[in-house]
Design a protein around this motif. Structure first.
Motif, PDB file in Angstrom:
ATOM      1  N   GLU A  45      96.719  38.259  73.213  1.00 53.49           N
ATOM      2  CA  GLU A  45      96.639  39.374  72.255  1.00 53.49           C
ATOM      3  C   GLU A  45      97.836  39.325  71.287  1.00 53.49           C
ATOM      4  O   GLU A  45      97.673  39.472  70.070  1.00 53.49           O
ATOM      5  CB  GLU A  45      96.617  40.727  72.982  1.00 53.49           C
ATOM      6  N   ILE A  46      99.030  39.122  71.852  1.00 55.29           N
ATOM      7  CA  ILE A  46     100.232  39.083  71.005  1.00 55.29           C
ATOM      8  C   ILE A  46     100.160  37.886  70.057  1.00 55.29           C
ATOM      9  O   ILE A  46     100.446  38.003  68.858  1.00 55.29           O
ATOM     10  CB  ILE A  46     101.503  39.048  71.884  1.00 55.29           C
ATOM     11  N   ALA A  47      99.719  36.738  70.577  1.00 57.31           N
ATOM     12  CA  ALA A  47      99.638  35.533  69.741  1.00 57.31           C
ATOM     13  C   ALA A  47      98.675  35.761  68.575  1.00 57.31           C
ATOM     14  O   ALA A  47      98.956  35.349  67.437  1.00 57.31           O
ATOM     15  CB  ALA A  47      99.191  34.340  70.583  1.00 57.31           C
ATOM     16  N   ALA A  48      97.548  36.425  68.845  1.00 51.37           N
ATOM     17  CA  ALA A  48      96.568  36.667  67.772  1.00 51.37           C
ATOM     18  C   ALA A  48      97.194  37.551  66.696  1.00 51.37           C
ATOM     19  O   ALA A  48      97.007  37.320  65.495  1.00 51.37           O
ATOM     20  CB  ALA A  48      95.315  37.314  68.347  1.00 51.37           C
TER      21      ALA A  48
ATOM     22  N   ARG B 146      99.038  38.350  61.335  1.00 47.46           N
ATOM     23  CA  ARG B 146      99.886  39.170  60.468  1.00 47.46           C
ATOM     24  C   ARG B 146     101.180  38.503  60.096  1.00 47.46           C
ATOM     25  O   ARG B 146     101.843  38.934  59.161  1.00 47.46           O
ATOM     26  CB  ARG B 146     100.270  40.467  61.195  1.00 47.46           C
ATOM     27  N   GLY B 147     101.607  37.521  60.909  1.00 47.38           N
ATOM     28  CA  GLY B 147     102.919  36.948  60.679  1.00 47.38           C
ATOM     29  C   GLY B 147     103.983  37.936  61.112  1.00 47.38           C
ATOM     30  O   GLY B 147     104.564  37.836  62.171  1.00 47.38           O
ATOM     31  N   ARG B 148     104.174  38.973  60.304  1.00 46.31           N
ATOM     32  CA  ARG B 148     105.207  39.945  60.642  1.00 46.31           C
ATOM     33  C   ARG B 148     104.678  40.919  61.682  1.00 46.31           C
ATOM     34  O   ARG B 148     103.646  41.563  61.474  1.00 46.31           O
ATOM     35  CB  ARG B 148     105.645  40.703  59.400  1.00 46.31           C
TER      36      ARG B 148
ATOM     37  N   LEU C 206     103.141  28.236  68.004  1.00 46.52           N
ATOM     38  CA  LEU C 206     103.135  29.657  67.636  1.00 46.52           C
ATOM     39  C   LEU C 206     104.513  30.020  67.058  1.00 46.52           C
ATOM     40  O   LEU C 206     105.538  29.770  67.685  1.00 46.52           O
ATOM     41  CB  LEU C 206     102.816  30.515  68.869  1.00 46.52           C
ATOM     42  N   ASP C 207     104.504  30.614  65.857  1.00 42.99           N
ATOM     43  CA  ASP C 207     105.750  30.827  65.121  1.00 42.99           C
ATOM     44  C   ASP C 207     106.166  32.301  65.165  1.00 42.99           C
ATOM     45  O   ASP C 207     105.466  33.158  64.616  1.00 42.99           O
ATOM     46  CB  ASP C 207     105.530  30.368  63.668  1.00 42.99           C
ATOM     47  N   PHE C 208     107.295  32.573  65.807  1.00 45.65           N
ATOM     48  CA  PHE C 208     107.796  33.948  65.917  1.00 45.65           C
ATOM     49  C   PHE C 208     108.856  34.253  64.852  1.00 45.65           C
ATOM     50  O   PHE C 208     109.595  35.219  64.972  1.00 45.65           O
ATOM     51  CB  PHE C 208     108.394  34.182  67.307  1.00 45.65           C
ATOM     52  N   GLY C 209     108.892  33.432  63.821  1.00 47.74           N
ATOM     53  CA  GLY C 209     109.945  33.556  62.804  1.00 47.74           C
ATOM     54  C   GLY C 209     109.904  34.861  62.019  1.00 47.74           C
ATOM     55  O   GLY C 209     110.891  35.255  61.422  1.00 47.74           O
ATOM     56  N   ARG C 210     108.732  35.542  62.018  1.00 48.15           N
ATOM     57  CA  ARG C 210     108.652  36.822  61.302  1.00 48.15           C
ATOM     58  C   ARG C 210     108.455  37.987  62.265  1.00 48.15           C
ATOM     59  O   ARG C 210     108.031  39.078  61.853  1.00 48.15           O
ATOM     60  CB  ARG C 210     107.555  36.769  60.249  1.00 48.15           C
TER      61      ARG C 210
END
Ligand code: PGA
Length: 249
Positions: free
Chosen positions: A23-26, A31-33, A60-64
């Motif tokens: 769910e969090i990954a989606a 949304r990115g952010r 998976l990119d948590f940069g935002r």
């Protein structure tokens, strides 16, 4: 009467961790952010490992992603091995690659109002990850806590301090005071996702999800939230159905 919250009971905690991670990954991909509220302790540890695996293996990119810690002991050096700032750095911020400027922990803020302002300035928490303490606390909102509570200093409950002994080595070493987001702060999150695993949580899970809503079991206030989901393993769910049946009779 408030309807029972959506509750998912799984055979193994890894299934709950994988579902919530998806769910969090989606949300992160769409949304990115994303503003995430992050709990500490044993309960969410497997979830964070799964998210870190998704970063490593699936890019998976948590940069935002912007992250807010829920609570912190008072009187510890930020680098103390038991401090939540350190737990978050080692288990969440670093493994997920959350940028330094997007990492928030309550111990860093100049008081509760300043932390609340930071959350508001970030646009509010999109998804709050939560565990439940054996005494019904969420974050360090110890019983009794009113629903209107906001980020503030609190005195820790005896059971909370006992449960922290393994991390500190002795009861005397466990701090007596902490800072925590309040119940109202947590209820402002757009989604609340609760995890509870193991037999030792079964009694409080039943009281939290099927007992009377009120300050003596602060976790009961979560049932007022319009987008709450709870994951339990079979052991944590053991007393829930009997409690629900008793509540109906
Ligand atoms: P635990 O704590 O994850 O260490 O069981 C949960 C809580 O006290 O909120």
């Amino acid at each position: 009467m408030t309807a029972p919250p959506p509750t998912v009971v799984v055979d193994r905690r890894e299934q709950a961790e994988a579902e919530l991670a998806r769910e969090i990954a989606a949300l992160v991909r769409d949304r990115g952010r994303l503003v995430l509220g992050v709990a500490t302790g044993d309960t969410p540890s497997g979830l964070y490992r799964e998210l870190a695996r998704m970063r490593r293996e699936e890019g998976l990119d948590f940069g935002r992603v912007v992250a807010f810690g829920l609570d912190e002991y008072l009187g510890l050096a930020p680098d103390h091995p038991a401090s939540f700032a350190r737990q978050l750095r080692e288990n969440v911020f670093e493994p997920l690659g959350i940028p330094e400027s997007s990492r928030h922990v309550p111990g860093d803020a100049e008081g509760g109002d300043e932390y609340e302002r930071r959350i508001r300035d970030a646009g509010g928490i999109d998804l709050q990850i939560l565990g439940i303490g054996r005494n019904g606390h969420v974050a360090f909102n110890e019983p009794p806590t009113p629903r209107e509570s906001r980020t503030r200093e609190v005195r820790l409950h005896a059971w909370t301090r006992e449960d922290a002994v393994p991390a500190f080595g002795s009861l005397a070493a466990v701090p007596e005071r902490a800072v925590t987001m309040g119940i109202a702060t947590i209820l402002d999150a757009r989604r609340i996702r609760v995890l509870a695993f193991g037999r030792r949580k079964s009694a409080i899970v039943a009281r939290s999800l099927a007992g009377a809503i009120g300050p003596d079991v602060p976790a009961t206030f979560l049932r007022d939230h319009p987008d709450l989901r709870v994951w339990l393993d079979r052991d944590a769910a053991l007393e829930l159905e009997p409690a629900r049946r008793a509540g109906r009779s």
